[in-house]
Design an enzyme around this catalytic site. Structure first.
Site, short mmCIF file in Angstrom:
data_model
loop_
_atom_site.label_atom_id
_atom_site.label_comp_id
_atom_site.label_asym_id
_atom_site.label_seq_id
_atom_site.Cartn_x
_atom_site.Cartn_y
_atom_site.Cartn_z
N ASP A 194 -2.30 20.71 20.61
CA ASP A 194 -1.88 22.56 20.15
C ASP A 194 -3.14 23.11 20.99
OD1 ASP A 194 -1.25 25.02 19.65
OD2 ASP A 194 -1.61 24.83 17.34
N ASP B 115 2.49 21.38 19.83
CA ASP B 115 1.34 20.62 20.83
C ASP B 115 2.07 19.81 21.69
OD1 ASP B 115 -0.48 19.15 17.97
OD2 ASP B 115 1.79 21.21 17.71
N ASN C 162 -14.93 9.66 25.35
CA ASN C 162 -13.43 9.19 24.37
C ASN C 162 -12.81 11.30 24.04
OD1 ASN C 162 -12.15 8.05 22.52
ND2 ASN C 162 -12.99 6.32 22.43
N ASP D 53 5.63 18.31 14.35
CA ASP D 53 4.45 18.50 14.88
C ASP D 53 4.53 19.81 12.81
OD1 ASP D 53 3.04 21.13 14.63
OD2 ASP D 53 4.79 22.57 15.41
N TYR E 160 -10.92 25.48 8.42
CA TYR E 160 -10.02 25.23 8.38
C TYR E 160 -9.34 25.17 10.26
CZ TYR E 160 -5.17 25.81 8.67
OH TYR E 160 -3.61 26.04 9.25
N LYS F 291 -3.20 22.21 11.36
CA LYS F 291 -2.75 21.02 10.13
C LYS F 291 -3.03 19.54 11.85
CE LYS F 291 -2.21 19.72 5.66
NZ LYS F 291 -3.50 19.44 5.73
N GLN G 6 12.26 -4.34 18.59
CA GLN G 6 14.05 -5.33 19.05
C GLN G 6 13.10 -6.49 19.32
OE1 GLN G 6 16.63 -2.56 18.78
NE2 GLN G 6 16.67 -5.02 19.34
N ASP H 80 7.12 29.29 9.90
CA ASP H 80 6.16 28.09 10.56
C ASP H 80 6.63 26.71 10.24
OD1 ASP H 80 5.51 30.36 11.53
OD2 ASP H 80 2.98 29.72 10.82
N TYR I 270 -9.98 22.79 2.98
CA TYR I 270 -10.43 23.28 4.35
C TYR I 270 -9.13 24.87 4.94
CZ TYR I 270 -13.41 19.39 4.61
OH TYR I 270 -14.36 18.24 4.34
#
Ligand code: F6R
Ligand code: MG
Ligand code: MG
Length: 366
Positions: free
Chosen positions: A11, A53, A105, A132, A229, A232, A242, A287, A348
């Site tokens: 995001d 995202d 990385n 999302d 925070y 998420k 298959q 949201d 958080y």
């Protein structure tokens, strides 16, 4: 031919608020990945979005955790942030880019990563799932149903090549440990862990008969990286289908039940996970509600033949209707649990800041 599929997402700014990715963000990301395809670094790519995202699906021959591929994704996110998100003042520009410098990385730096390397079969159907307004543990119940529940996946009973079952690699995202458990023998142990999706997250699934990778998921928990925070983690998942793996239809059937996940508004509420086509992959009401898209591709020498927008189908209309009914019922709870997450998960968020202010007002009970 050995091929690697890398799905990396972040995001990096929403249009409007946390609703959706802006078309210009996708346009620039496409240009960057096209350049990488022309230099031969990528075999192929597909750029899309799930809500706010930006999703980079890439195929190559470099293997998983490859610094060049991860740097390409990082540089793409950075350039889109600087040249589009910031210029258009999109909301939360660069939100998931938690570090200033790339260190080889992309894992642990904010973006979510799902990758797998395998020998491409005679025909190789894969499905890329992107959600999302929820967290990586949201895949737990789906992966359990797909790879361990015969009421979902008929092939577990009928197909000799799947009959011995699958192995689940489960990560404890709090203690940073991983355990491999085998289905069907250890089903109850698997469930004892993955029923706590905020802590135990399925990272990969392997076919037991030959150890082939069947699924790989992102496990990033941004708040644990940043210590505060930061939204998420809006997870991604790759599944092979298959001929010795669950059929495409068995994989998708796990999504017919809109189970309740953590996330939604302010990453602080439970809500139903609603499967949608790409045209509806945007978050609106409160949201949300949390959404998931499923893009199917046939691989052909690493080329992505697709996408087939698999949830863009009336067969999922009833699921969507149920999801909206669940959303209504949960919304009626307003700020109360179990709509709002419990205290552990709220740690958080911005709630502790509010509670802190009340500390001094509490008096001892006589
Ligand atoms: C959820 C999410 C949004 C925001 C909400 C408030 O992951 O990102 O629901 O939490 O829109 O955002 P701020 O605090 O930036 O106004
Ligand atoms: Mg956002
Ligand atoms: Mg998001």
């Amino acid at each position: 031919m050995k091929v690697t599929v890398s799905l990396i997402k972040a995001d990096i700014g929403g249009w409007v608020g946390h609703s959706v990715v802006h078309p210009k963000q996708e346009e620039l990301a496409r240009k960057k990945l096209q350049e990488a395809k022309e230099t031969g670094l990528l075999i192929d790519y597909y750029v899309y979005h799930a809500g706010d995202d930006l999703q980079l699906l890439m195929t190559h021959t470099k293997g998983v955790e490859n610094p060049e591929i991860h740097k390409l994704a990082w540089d793409t996110f950075l350039e889109v942030t600087n040249k589009v998100s910031k210029v258009l003042k999109l909301y939360g520009a660069g939100q998931d880019l938690l570090s200033d410098t790339f260190s080889g990385n992309i894992r642990g730096m904010g973006p979510g990563v799902a990758e797998m390397e395998f020998e491409e079969r005679k025909s190789e159907p894969i499905i890329a799932f992107s959600a999302d307004k929820t967290e990586p543990g949201a895949w737990n119940i789906k992966l359990y149903k797909i790879f361990a529940d015969p009421f979902n996946t008929a092939g577990l009973v009928i197909d000799p090549s799947m009959h011995s079952g699958f192995e689940f690699e489960i990560m404890d995202v709090i203690e940073h440990k991983v355990v491999k458990l085998s289905a069907p023998e250890e089903l109850y142990d698997i469930l004892a862990l993955i029923g706590t999706p905020g802590r135990y997250v399925i990272r990969a699934v392997y076919r037991k008969s030959d150890g082939e990778i069947a699924a790989a998921a992102s496990v990033t928990r941004l708040s644990l990286i940043a210590g505060k925070y930061v939204g998420k983690d809006d997870p991604v998942l790759l599944v092979r289908a298959q001929h010795g793996f669950p059929a495409v239809g068995e994989v998708l059937d796990a999504f017919a039940f809109p189970h309740i996940v953590a996330g939604w508004m302010r990453g602080s509420h439970h809500g139903p996970l609603m499967p949608v086509g790409l045209k509806d992959a945007k978050c609106t009401r409160f949201d949300g509600p949390p959404r998931v898209v499923a893009l199917g591709f046939q691989l052909s020498e690493g080329k992505l033949i697709g996408p087939n927008d698999l949830f863009d189908d009336p067969a999922f209309d009833l699921t969507r209707q149920k999801a909206n009914e669940i959303a209504d019922i949960l919304r009626l709870h307003g700020p109360f649990m179990p709509h709002r997450l419990g205290p552990d998960e709220m740690e958080y968020t911005t709630l502790p800041g509010v509670l802190q202010k009340l500390q001094d007002r509490f008096k001892k009970v006589e």
